[in-house]
Design a protein around this motif. Structure first.
Motif, PDB file in Angstrom:
ATOM      1  N   TRP A 196       0.826  -1.201   0.000  1.00 11.44           N
ATOM      2  CA  TRP A 196       0.000   0.000   0.000  1.00 11.44           C
ATOM      3  C   TRP A 196       0.865   1.258   0.000  1.00 11.44           C
ATOM      4  O   TRP A 196       0.436   2.315  -0.481  1.00 11.44           O
ATOM      5  CB  TRP A 196      -0.926   0.003   1.220  1.00 11.44           C
ATOM      6  CG  TRP A 196      -2.047  -0.980   1.151  1.00 11.44           C
ATOM      7  CD1 TRP A 196      -2.015  -2.281   1.574  1.00 11.44           C
ATOM      8  CD2 TRP A 196      -3.357  -0.757   0.638  1.00 11.44           C
ATOM      9  NE1 TRP A 196      -3.236  -2.880   1.359  1.00 11.44           N
ATOM     10  CE2 TRP A 196      -4.082  -1.959   0.793  1.00 11.44           C
ATOM     11  CE3 TRP A 196      -3.999   0.355   0.079  1.00 11.44           C
ATOM     12  CZ2 TRP A 196      -5.405  -2.101   0.387  1.00 11.44           C
ATOM     13  CZ3 TRP A 196      -5.329   0.222  -0.323  1.00 11.44           C
ATOM     14  CH2 TRP A 196      -6.013  -0.989  -0.171  1.00 11.44           C
ATOM     15  N   ALA A 197       2.068   1.163   0.530  1.00  5.45           N
ATOM     16  CA  ALA A 197       2.958   2.324   0.573  1.00  5.45           C
ATOM     17  C   ALA A 197       3.737   2.514  -0.719  1.00  5.45           C
ATOM     18  O   ALA A 197       4.368   3.557  -0.914  1.00  5.45           O
ATOM     19  CB  ALA A 197       3.946   2.179   1.738  1.00  5.45           C
ATOM     20  N   ALA A 198       3.691   1.529  -1.610  1.00  3.32           N
ATOM     21  CA  ALA A 198       4.477   1.611  -2.838  1.00  3.32           C
ATOM     22  C   ALA A 198       4.197   2.882  -3.645  1.00  3.32           C
ATOM     23  O   ALA A 198       5.137   3.530  -4.116  1.00  3.32           O
ATOM     24  CB  ALA A 198       4.244   0.363  -3.697  1.00  3.32           C
ATOM     25  N   PRO A 199       2.923   3.292  -3.835  1.00  2.00           N
ATOM     26  CA  PRO A 199       2.705   4.523  -4.608  1.00  2.00           C
ATOM     27  C   PRO A 199       3.314   5.756  -3.964  1.00  2.00           C
ATOM     28  O   PRO A 199       3.704   6.690  -4.673  1.00  2.00           O
ATOM     29  CB  PRO A 199       1.174   4.633  -4.661  1.00  2.00           C
ATOM     30  CG  PRO A 199       0.652   3.281  -4.375  1.00  2.00           C
ATOM     31  CD  PRO A 199       1.651   2.653  -3.448  1.00  2.00           C
ATOM     32  N   LEU A 200       3.407   5.776  -2.639  1.00  2.00           N
ATOM     33  CA  LEU A 200       4.018   6.910  -1.952  1.00  2.00           C
ATOM     34  C   LEU A 200       5.520   6.952  -2.225  1.00  2.00           C
ATOM     35  O   LEU A 200       6.086   8.023  -2.474  1.00  2.00           O
ATOM     36  CB  LEU A 200       3.761   6.816  -0.448  1.00  2.00           C
ATOM     37  CG  LEU A 200       2.303   6.653  -0.002  1.00  2.00           C
ATOM     38  CD1 LEU A 200       2.228   6.527   1.515  1.00  2.00           C
ATOM     39  CD2 LEU A 200       1.455   7.816  -0.484  1.00  2.00           C
ATOM     40  N   CYS A 201       6.163   5.789  -2.159  1.00  2.21           N
ATOM     41  CA  CYS A 201       7.602   5.726  -2.448  1.00  2.21           C
ATOM     42  C   CYS A 201       7.883   6.100  -3.895  1.00  2.21           C
ATOM     43  O   CYS A 201       8.796   6.889  -4.191  1.00  2.21           O
ATOM     44  CB  CYS A 201       8.124   4.321  -2.157  1.00  2.21           C
ATOM     45  SG  CYS A 201       8.066   3.806  -0.420  1.00  2.21           S
ATOM     46  N   ILE A 202       7.109   5.538  -4.809  1.00  2.00           N
ATOM     47  CA  ILE A 202       7.357   5.745  -6.237  1.00  2.00           C
ATOM     48  C   ILE A 202       7.130   7.193  -6.637  1.00  2.00           C
ATOM     49  O   ILE A 202       7.752   7.693  -7.590  1.00  2.00           O
ATOM     50  CB  ILE A 202       6.483   4.779  -7.057  1.00  2.00           C
ATOM     51  CG1 ILE A 202       6.974   3.339  -6.841  1.00  2.00           C
ATOM     52  CG2 ILE A 202       6.489   5.137  -8.541  1.00  2.00           C
ATOM     53  CD1 ILE A 202       6.005   2.285  -7.295  1.00  2.00           C
ATOM     54  N   ALA A 203       6.280   7.901  -5.907  1.00  2.00           N
ATOM     55  CA  ALA A 203       6.065   9.323  -6.216  1.00  2.00           C
ATOM     56  C   ALA A 203       7.366  10.113  -6.159  1.00  2.00           C
ATOM     57  O   ALA A 203       7.526  11.112  -6.869  1.00  2.00           O
ATOM     58  CB  ALA A 203       5.031   9.918  -5.260  1.00  2.00           C
ATOM     59  N   SER A 204       8.313   9.675  -5.341  1.00  2.00           N
ATOM     60  CA  SER A 204       9.607  10.372  -5.286  1.00  2.00           C
ATOM     61  C   SER A 204      10.307  10.308  -6.635  1.00  2.00           C
ATOM     62  O   SER A 204      10.915  11.296  -7.080  1.00  2.00           O
ATOM     63  CB  SER A 204      10.495   9.771  -4.189  1.00  2.00           C
ATOM     64  OG  SER A 204      10.859   8.432  -4.493  1.00  2.00           O
ATOM     65  N   SER A 205      10.233   9.165  -7.309  1.00  2.00           N
ATOM     66  CA  SER A 205      10.872   9.032  -8.620  1.00  2.00           C
ATOM     67  C   SER A 205      10.081   9.748  -9.699  1.00  2.00           C
ATOM     68  O   SER A 205      10.661  10.216 -10.693  1.00  2.00           O
ATOM     69  CB  SER A 205      11.037   7.551  -8.984  1.00  2.00           C
ATOM     70  OG  SER A 205       9.779   6.944  -9.225  1.00  2.00           O
ATOM     71  N   GLN A 206       8.776   9.835  -9.526  1.00  2.00           N
ATOM     72  CA  GLN A 206       7.963  10.599 -10.477  1.00  2.00           C
ATOM     73  C   GLN A 206       8.370  12.077 -10.457  1.00  2.00           C
ATOM     74  O   GLN A 206       8.558  12.692 -11.516  1.00  2.00           O
ATOM     75  CB  GLN A 206       6.485  10.446 -10.139  1.00  2.00           C
ATOM     76  CG  GLN A 206       5.943   9.032 -10.295  1.00  2.00           C
ATOM     77  CD  GLN A 206       4.506   8.894  -9.783  1.00  2.00           C
ATOM     78  OE1 GLN A 206       3.977   9.806  -9.137  1.00  2.00           O
ATOM     79  NE2 GLN A 206       3.881   7.759 -10.061  1.00  2.00           N
ATOM     80  N   ILE A 207       8.522  12.616  -9.248  1.00  2.00           N
ATOM     81  CA  ILE A 207       8.945  14.015  -9.117  1.00  2.00           C
ATOM     82  C   ILE A 207      10.343  14.202  -9.684  1.00  2.00           C
ATOM     83  O   ILE A 207      10.607  15.124 -10.479  1.00  2.00           O
ATOM     84  CB  ILE A 207       8.899  14.448  -7.643  1.00  2.00           C
ATOM     85  CG1 ILE A 207       7.456  14.477  -7.125  1.00  2.00           C
ATOM     86  CG2 ILE A 207       9.585  15.800  -7.459  1.00  2.00           C
ATOM     87  CD1 ILE A 207       6.599  15.578  -7.699  1.00  2.00           C
ATOM     88  N   ASP A 208      11.273  13.333  -9.290  1.00  2.00           N
ATOM     89  CA  ASP A 208      12.637  13.443  -9.795  1.00  2.00           C
ATOM     90  C   ASP A 208      12.673  13.329 -11.313  1.00  2.00           C
ATOM     91  O   ASP A 208      13.362  14.103 -12.001  1.00  2.00           O
ATOM     92  CB  ASP A 208      13.526  12.358  -9.183  1.00  2.00           C
ATOM     93  CG  ASP A 208      14.054  12.722  -7.805  1.00  2.00           C
ATOM     94  OD1 ASP A 208      14.072  13.930  -7.471  1.00  2.00           O
ATOM     95  OD2 ASP A 208      14.452  11.813  -7.062  1.00  2.00           O
TER      96      ASP A 208
END
Length: 348
Positions: A301-313
């Protein structure tokens, strides 16, 4: 850092995720869909998709017993290796629902497992996953059209399909409350994300977060049109050769788990990398990390929160390179938003 990023659809699609999750958590018919799933009495649940859509299945299958990730790229290439008399519920993910592999998966099912139950989760109400009929039981979930991302990179489409499937296949929960909690957390996290562009990037994690790392690596490679090489691995697997990828100018992100003993292995790797590569940028993202992400519902469930960091970068690095963020491969003709150039070969 880049400025005027609001001009890019991809940037807006990343930032719309909290609002999309809140509204969709209220609208999704979880009770009815879970009842339909139980009624199928399937031997196994398969998650199918290509690229980012396949990684959705990888993340869920690493967390939810009785489920399996079967990338459509694997199934289409060798359908008889998978469709051999078993009775799966085949869950297909697709942003457009029109990729060649999505069509090939439906063709293979029609030919070799016509009675298999199918659940299609898609962002495009006009795509094949939304409109094509099935000889067997079929249920279609059309996500809000706003998730049919305009940008090349899948962002809100990925996260909303992932959360939808978790709501249906993970343990039952108060879905609106959970989606709201995740949305609240992402809103607070988005301003914290964003780092200077490195020469190389690495993402690692354990369990479901290893596959979150895979999606994160893909995001920055896609958005920078391959100008930022990126690698992913598990926290324990990274030492077995892949660590040779690291240079002093590498950015390394570790998605750390709250679980024991997993967290200890993640933390040990962070400590080791900081000692061995003191000039590299090592960032720990997780419950006790440099950027804190609470994971009370589990790491999938936390995966989308972590991946958002790479989306921003990825967006910021693409803009810094002067690329078209919404279509980094403009003028190259090598990659397209909906994969093209794949010729389907019939199932005998």
């Amino acid at each position: 850092m880049s400025t005027n990023l609001d001009t890019w659809a991809t940037w807006r699609e990343i930032h719309q995720q909290p609002a999309v999750w809140r509204a969709w958590g209220e609208a999704l018919d979880v009770t009815g869909l879970r009842s339909w799933i139980v009624a199928q009495n399937a031997d196994e649940v398969w998650f199918c998709g290509a690229g980012t859509s396949a990684y959705i299945g990888d993340i869920i299958a690493a967390a939810v017993p009785g489920t399996r990730s079967v990338p459509s790229t694997d199934l289409v290439a060798n359908p008889r290796a998978f469709l051999s008399g078993n009775r799966p519920l085949v869950v297909s993910f697709g942003r457009s629902g029109n990729s060649t592999e999505s069509l090939g998966t439906l063709d293979a099912l029609d030919a070799l497992a016509p009675d298999a139950s199918r659940l299609h989760i898609t962002c495009n109400p006009d795509g094949a996953l939304a409109t094509r009929t099935s000889p067997g039981p079929l249920k279609v979930i059309n996500l809000p059209e706003v998730t049919h991302d305009e940008g090349f990179a899948m962002t809100s489409s990925f996260s909303t399909m992932l959360l939808t499937a978790l709501a249906l296949f993970d343990e039952a929960c108060d879905v609106p409350a959970r989606f709201n909690a995740l949305a609240d957390q992402l809103e607070s996290l988005l301003p914290q994300f964003g780092t200077p562009r490195p020469d190389r990037a690495v993402y690692v994690g354990s369990g479901p977060l290893a596959f979150a790392a895979r999606e994160a690596a893909l995001k920055v490679m896609e958005l920078t049109a391959g100008q930022t090489p990126a690698l992913w691995d598990s926290s324990l697997g990274f030492r077995h050769g892949p660590k040779s990828f690291v240079r002093d100018t590498t950015s390394i992100t570790v998605f750390s788990s709250p679980q024991t003993p997993t967290n200890a292995y993640d933390t040990d790797l962070v400590t080791e990398l900081r000692a061995q590569f003191p000039d590299a940028r090592v960032t720990n993202i997780g419950p006790k990390g440099d950027i804190v992400i609470d994971m009370p519902f589990g790491t999938a469930w936390a995966a989308p929160l972590c991946i958002a960091s790479s989306q921003i970068d990825g967006v910021q690095w693409a803009a810094d390179l002067g690329l078209n963020v919404d279509n980094p491969f403009t003028g190259q003709g090598t990659l397209s938003r909906v994969v093209s150039g794949v010729k389907l070969h019939g199932v005998d």
